[in-house]
Design a protein around this motif. Structure first.
Motif, short mmCIF file in Angstrom:
data_model
loop_
_atom_site.label_atom_id
_atom_site.label_comp_id
_atom_site.label_asym_id
_atom_site.label_seq_id
_atom_site.Cartn_x
_atom_site.Cartn_y
_atom_site.Cartn_z
N MET A 11 8.25 7.07 7.08
CA MET A 11 7.60 7.37 5.90
C MET A 11 7.90 6.45 4.53
N ARG A 12 9.13 6.28 4.58
CA ARG A 12 9.77 5.38 3.34
C ARG A 12 9.06 3.92 3.32
N GLN A 13 8.84 3.58 4.62
CA GLN A 13 8.10 2.25 4.62
C GLN A 13 6.64 2.50 4.01
N PHE A 14 6.00 3.41 4.56
CA PHE A 14 4.62 3.56 3.87
C PHE A 14 4.51 3.78 2.51
N LEU A 15 5.57 4.52 1.92
CA LEU A 15 5.72 4.86 0.55
C LEU A 15 5.92 3.52 -0.24
N ARG A 16 6.95 2.50 0.36
CA ARG A 16 7.17 1.36 -0.17
C ARG A 16 5.95 0.61 -0.10
N PHE A 17 5.12 0.60 0.85
CA PHE A 17 3.87 -0.17 1.03
C PHE A 17 2.70 0.26 0.04
N GLU A 18 2.76 1.59 -0.28
CA GLU A 18 1.68 2.15 -1.14
C GLU A 18 2.28 1.66 -2.63
N ASP A 19 3.48 1.63 -2.76
CA ASP A 19 4.21 1.17 -4.08
C ASP A 19 3.60 -0.25 -4.38
N ILE A 20 3.73 -1.24 -3.36
CA ILE A 20 3.05 -2.62 -3.51
C ILE A 20 1.59 -2.75 -3.58
N THR A 21 1.09 -1.61 -2.94
CA THR A 21 -0.64 -1.85 -2.86
C THR A 21 -0.86 -1.48 -4.10
N THR A 22 -0.50 -0.33 -4.94
CA THR A 22 -0.62 0.06 -6.08
C THR A 22 -0.36 -0.67 -7.24
N GLY A 23 0.68 -1.48 -6.99
CA GLY A 23 1.06 -2.42 -8.20
C GLY A 23 0.16 -3.69 -8.16
N ILE A 24 -0.50 -4.04 -6.80
CA ILE A 24 -1.35 -4.81 -6.82
C ILE A 24 -2.64 -4.67 -7.47
N ALA A 25 -3.07 -3.30 -7.23
CA ALA A 25 -4.30 -2.82 -8.01
C ALA A 25 -4.08 -2.59 -9.39
N LEU A 26 -3.00 -2.16 -9.77
CA LEU A 26 -2.84 -2.10 -11.28
C LEU A 26 -2.95 -3.53 -11.76
N ARG A 27 -2.39 -4.66 -11.38
CA ARG A 27 -2.25 -5.78 -11.99
C ARG A 27 -3.83 -6.47 -11.82
N LEU A 28 -4.35 -6.34 -10.83
CA LEU A 28 -5.90 -6.72 -10.73
C LEU A 28 -6.71 -5.90 -11.72
N ALA A 38 0.47 10.34 -2.18
CA ALA A 38 0.66 11.45 -2.92
C ALA A 38 0.91 12.77 -2.08
N ILE A 39 0.08 12.81 -1.14
CA ILE A 39 0.24 13.92 -0.06
C ILE A 39 1.54 13.91 0.64
N VAL A 40 2.15 12.63 0.83
CA VAL A 40 3.58 12.60 1.53
C VAL A 40 4.66 12.73 0.82
N ARG A 41 4.56 12.33 -0.57
CA ARG A 41 5.35 12.80 -1.53
C ARG A 41 5.47 14.44 -1.96
N ALA A 42 4.31 14.74 -2.02
CA ALA A 42 4.23 16.39 -2.29
C ALA A 42 5.00 17.05 -1.14
N LEU A 43 4.52 16.57 0.41
CA LEU A 43 5.28 17.40 1.26
C LEU A 43 6.93 17.01 1.46
N ARG A 44 7.21 16.11 1.07
CA ARG A 44 8.55 15.77 1.02
C ARG A 44 9.37 16.49 -0.19
N GLY A 45 8.68 16.94 -1.10
CA GLY A 45 9.40 17.56 -2.05
C GLY A 45 9.01 17.19 -3.63
N ASP A 46 8.60 15.91 -3.50
CA ASP A 46 8.44 15.29 -5.01
C ASP A 46 7.49 16.06 -5.91
N TRP A 47 6.43 16.76 -5.27
CA TRP A 47 5.60 17.57 -6.10
C TRP A 47 6.28 18.69 -6.66
#
Length: 168
Positions: free
Chosen positions: A1-18, A149-158
């Motif tokens: 899951m950590r790798q997916f969250l890192r992947f999401e961080d990268i993709t969302t950063g790309i979306a932000l910049r674009l 967001a769902i993964v983070r919530a289920l991990r306790g970040d929510w």
């Protein structure tokens, strides 16, 4: 899951910049359109079309960033009024509904993009499919951000975010 969250961080950063780049393009071309129309009296025939297209891309890419930061319209008041586990369940259900919606939007956007390939943008000899492609492309970014967001919530970040709001 950590790798997916890192992947999401990268993709969302790309979306932000674009999204920012498209917004800057839209603002610059809108200014150009106003100057050519009202100062020089010779309106540009192409800048309005590109401005509108850039805004569409900016919005669809920006939604992923809004999901990532919890800035979408949600049911926070109800979630916070409920017991912690029930609020978390509501959060997951609401985001799961978003997953369904954006999956349908992806699919329909893909079909529509394919359907309009032969059509051209007004004043340009470019396929209108480039504008319609914002739907499936943006949906992919949004789906990744929503799943994270769902993964983070289920991990306790929510719960951590909820406690921080309660302390404020």
């Amino acid at each position: 899951m950590r790798q997916f969250l890192r992947f999401e961080d990268i993709t969302t950063g790309i979306a932000l910049r674009l999204s920012i780049a498209f917004l800057v393009i839209a603002a610059g071309l809108a200014l150009y359109q106003v100057i050519t129309r009202f100062v020089f009296g010779v309106p540009s025939t192409w800048s309005e079309v590109i401005t509108r297209s850039a805004m569409i891309w900016s919005v669809f890419l920006g939604v992923a960033v809004a999901v990532r930061h919890g800035a979408m319209i949600s049911v926070d008041v109800i979630q916070n009024a409920l017991p912690r586990r029930l609020g978390l369940l509501l959060f997951v259900i609401a985001n799961s509904a978003s997953l369904i919606f954006f999956t349908v939007l992806f699919w329909q956007g893909w079909l529509m993009t394919e359907r309009v390939v032969p059509q051209r943008l007004a004043a340009l000899e470019v396929s209108i499919a480039w504008v319609y492609a914002a739907l499936p492309v943006g949906s992919v970014f949004i789906l990744i951000a929503t799943m994270a967001a769902i993964v983070r919530a289920l991990r306790g970040d929510w719960n951590d975010a909820r406690d921080a709001e309660a302390d404020a």
